[in-house]
Design a protein around this motif. Structure first.
Motif, mmCIF file in Angstrom:
data_model
loop_
_atom_site.group_PDB
_atom_site.id
_atom_site.type_symbol
_atom_site.label_atom_id
_atom_site.label_comp_id
_atom_site.label_asym_id
_atom_site.label_seq_id
_atom_site.Cartn_x
_atom_site.Cartn_y
_atom_site.Cartn_z
ATOM 1 N N LYS A 268 30.774 -27.083 -7.662
ATOM 2 C CA LYS A 268 30.689 -25.541 -7.895
ATOM 3 C C LYS A 268 31.699 -25.501 -9.173
ATOM 4 N N CYS A 269 32.700 -26.219 -9.189
ATOM 5 C CA CYS A 269 33.483 -26.169 -10.325
ATOM 6 C C CYS A 269 32.826 -26.818 -11.543
ATOM 7 N N MET A 270 32.049 -27.970 -11.223
ATOM 8 C CA MET A 270 31.501 -28.665 -12.378
ATOM 9 C C MET A 270 30.289 -27.636 -12.947
ATOM 10 N N VAL A 280 38.500 -23.198 -19.426
ATOM 11 C CA VAL A 280 39.458 -24.248 -19.602
ATOM 12 C C VAL A 280 39.769 -24.630 -21.308
ATOM 13 N N SER A 281 39.629 -23.489 -21.863
ATOM 14 C CA SER A 281 39.771 -23.535 -23.216
ATOM 15 C C SER A 281 41.295 -23.804 -23.736
ATOM 16 N N LEU A 304 35.060 -32.332 -18.540
ATOM 17 C CA LEU A 304 34.896 -30.742 -18.632
ATOM 18 C C LEU A 304 36.296 -30.399 -18.691
ATOM 19 N N PHE A 305 37.344 -30.541 -17.966
ATOM 20 C CA PHE A 305 38.608 -30.219 -18.407
ATOM 21 C C PHE A 305 39.047 -30.465 -19.607
ATOM 22 N N SER A 310 39.786 -32.997 -25.963
ATOM 23 C CA SER A 310 39.487 -34.543 -25.581
ATOM 24 C C SER A 310 40.957 -35.472 -25.517
ATOM 25 N N ASN A 311 41.801 -34.868 -25.059
ATOM 26 C CA ASN A 311 43.155 -35.318 -25.046
ATOM 27 C C ASN A 311 43.117 -35.820 -23.494
#
Length: 574
Positions: A268-270, A280-281, A304-305, A310-311
């Motif tokens: 669900k989180c995905m 999560v911006s 996705l996080f 992309s760090n």
């Protein structure tokens, strides 16, 4: 801070997995020249610039004055000095990058990961914009405590730190409405999930038993761990029509009761993050511990996080990947390198835990895997004593050798070594019985870590009680076994039998016989269960006169549901 709001956030979200209250204001962090993470103090190799000063609501600054004397005594300075060259390189790796830290056992991976978090804070990253995932709740709590000891609890509590499941739960509580998730959803633990499965299995296959339910539960969890939904099952050749039906009905029942199981939290989180990336911006850095034990869903969540910047920093050791049975994929290391072409790798090679000979022996075993990612582990200690390999013909000879070796070393040390200085590792808890027996004979005190002594285990005490009743049907242990495993003879029926026995001054066994004969009022189902119990005891009494006690124990363990309810028995441990 809430990425969907620009004003002050005062929403309180209680997450029992974190045991902190996520309440803060957007302007709590201010830029100052002097702060607790001053780069000149923590990482002097970095260029100095204004960084973040973190303060709690009670205005107690977690700060160190850069001009203060004796700066070398500060915790952060000691941390920097405690890092070796490779650890320091991993810790101070530039932001906006993807980094894999390959860390073998004893190489200080946890300290490196914590130091990486401290470094990110020193670069001005707000703690609430850092996600740190661990494999267990215990590991998360320990990491938070260690970070809090360095930067203060008010800072550590703002980190998004926990297991993938607890972090997913946190986002779903706050933003689940964006994907239509009802508020107040509950989490189904393993017991709840099995109850739902049992309910479904009764509809699909009325003759199914507990083992069938466990198998179905494991199969569904395995499919969810690979992001396989009921709608896509028809494409999988190995999936039976029955399993497709069970999976679909199971999900329906969960939804009706407003439950999510542990796997659903991740799925669900995905779904939430794919359809609402703005959630999560704000995330500027994602760190993943025990990366070799992540499954494909957790890997996708990590991406996705970190979608905005992309760090990513991961710490893992492919040689320690042991959770494939839970759908963990050590291939995620190579998958990450394919998805992020600029991924850098830093290997931690210095082992601070084991002697040289122990490391060489371990490497000699693991290097036989020709497909493993090659890496070296170097001892920080001396060579130490050579390991001894003792091939024993059976577990009892092995146990005697272990105990004699302990006694020899205690004697050689003139008593300086005590029993608590020795540890005996076994592959499975059921293998401790011969060792426990020899230790007891030798008068050596011991304790079982993470379990019970052999004779204190539930299934062993049950088995002993059965043997006691087989020897004497008048034993009071009879009531302890009459409904174990469960056969529908509950506390009410047991009380009725006991009352009858007391009223007529007869043993409980005779009261049971009278109930079977109709002299005590019981329904047909209970009467059949009582007869089954009497037949078991009678058959075992007959067997005990012809066979040794060990055979009786084994034959009992293999019938009447014992093996499914209590998988560890005497006959399996010799």
């Amino acid at each position: 801070m809430d990425p969907l709001r620009h004003n002050t956030s005062s929403q309180s979200v209680k997450d029992t997995s974190f045991e902190v209250e996520d309440v803060y204001e957007d302007d709590e962090l201010t830029l100052q020249q002097s702060n607790s993470f001053a780069q000149a103090d923590v990482f002097p190799l970095q260029e100095q610039r204004p960084t973040v000063s973190l303060s709690s609501r009670d205005d107690t600054k977690v700060a160190v004055d850069q001009k203060a004397p004796h700066r070398s005594s500060s915790p952060t300075h000691r941390l920097r000095l405690s890092l070796n060259e490779r650890q320091l390189r991993a810790v101070t790796f530039p932001l906006q990058s993807q980094l894999q830290i390959l860390a073998g056992p004893g190489t200080g991976k946890t300290k490196t990961l914590i130091s990486r978090v401290i470094f990110l804070l020193s670069q001005g990253v707000h703690p609430s914009n850092i996600i740190v995932t661990t494999f267990t709740v215990k590991a998360a709590n320990e990491m938070r405590e260690r970070i809090a000891a360095m930067v203060g609890p008010s800072v550590a509590s703002r980190l998004v730190l926990g297991t993938f499941h607890s972090i997913a739960r946190r986002y779903l509580i706050k933003y689940g409405y964006l994907i239509g998730l009802p508020t107040g959803f509950q989490i189904a633990d393993e017991t709840d999930a099995l109850h739902f499965i049992q309910s479904v299995m009764k509809e699909v296959d009325p003759e199914s038993d507990k083992n069938d339910c466990r198998h179905a539960r494991n199969a569904i969890s395995n499919m969810k761990s690979r992001a396989i939904q009921p709608s896509s099952l028809s494409a999988l050749e190995y999936t039976t029509q029955e399993m497709m039906q069970v999976y679909s009905l199971y999900q329906d029942k969960l939804a009706e009761a407003n439950f999510l199981d542990f796997d659903d939290l991740l799925l669900k989180c995905m779904e939430l993050l794919r359809t609402n990336p703005l959630v999560v911006s704000n995330i500027q850095a994602v760190l993943v511990d025990e990366f070799q034990d992540t499954n494909i869903v957790q890997y996708q969540l990590m991406k996705l996080f970190a979608a905005r910047r992309s760090n990513i920093t991961i710490v893992g050791d492919p040689d320690q990947s042991i959770y494939a049975f839970r759908a963990a994929e050590s291939t995620n290391l190579m998958r990450m390198r394919q998805d992020f072409q600029d991924t850098s790798v830093v290997s931690l090679e210095e082992n601070y835990r084991s002697s040289g000979h122990i490391l060489n022996a371990a490497l000699a075993v693991i290097q036989q895997d020709t497909e493993r990612i090659q890496k070296t582990v170097l001892p920080n200690h001396d060579e130490g004593h050579l390991p001894v390999f003792f091939p024993a013909r059976n577990p009892y000879i092995e146990a005697r050798h272990i105990v004699k070796e302990i006694q020899r070393l205690i004697d050689l040390s003139c008593g300086m070594l005590k029993p608590h200085d020795f540890a005996i590792l076994v592959r499975s808890a059921r293998l401790t019985r011969p060792i426990e027996s020899e230790l007891t004979k030798a008068g050596i005190d011991y304790r079982i870590v993470g379990g019970f002594r052999f004779w204190e285990r539930e299934e062993i005490k049950l088995l002993v009680n059965y043997l006691v009743v087989v020897k004497s049907r008048r034993s009071p242990a009879l009531l302890d076994i009459i409904n174990s495993p469960r056969r529908g003879i509950g506390s009410v029926m047991q009380a009725a039998l006991l009352n009858h026995a007391n009223a007529y001054q007869v043993p409980i066994w005779d009261a049971i016989q009278r109930a079977i004969d109709g002299q005590v009022r019981v329904n047909a189902k209970v009467r059949a269960s009582l007869k089954q119990f009497v037949d078991i005891i009678t058959e075992l009494q007959r067997s005990s006169s012809e066979r040794p006690g060990r055979y009786v124990g084994c034959s009992m363990g293999k019938r009447d549901g014992f093996e499914g309810a209590y998988p560890i028995f005497l006959c399996n441990s010799t």
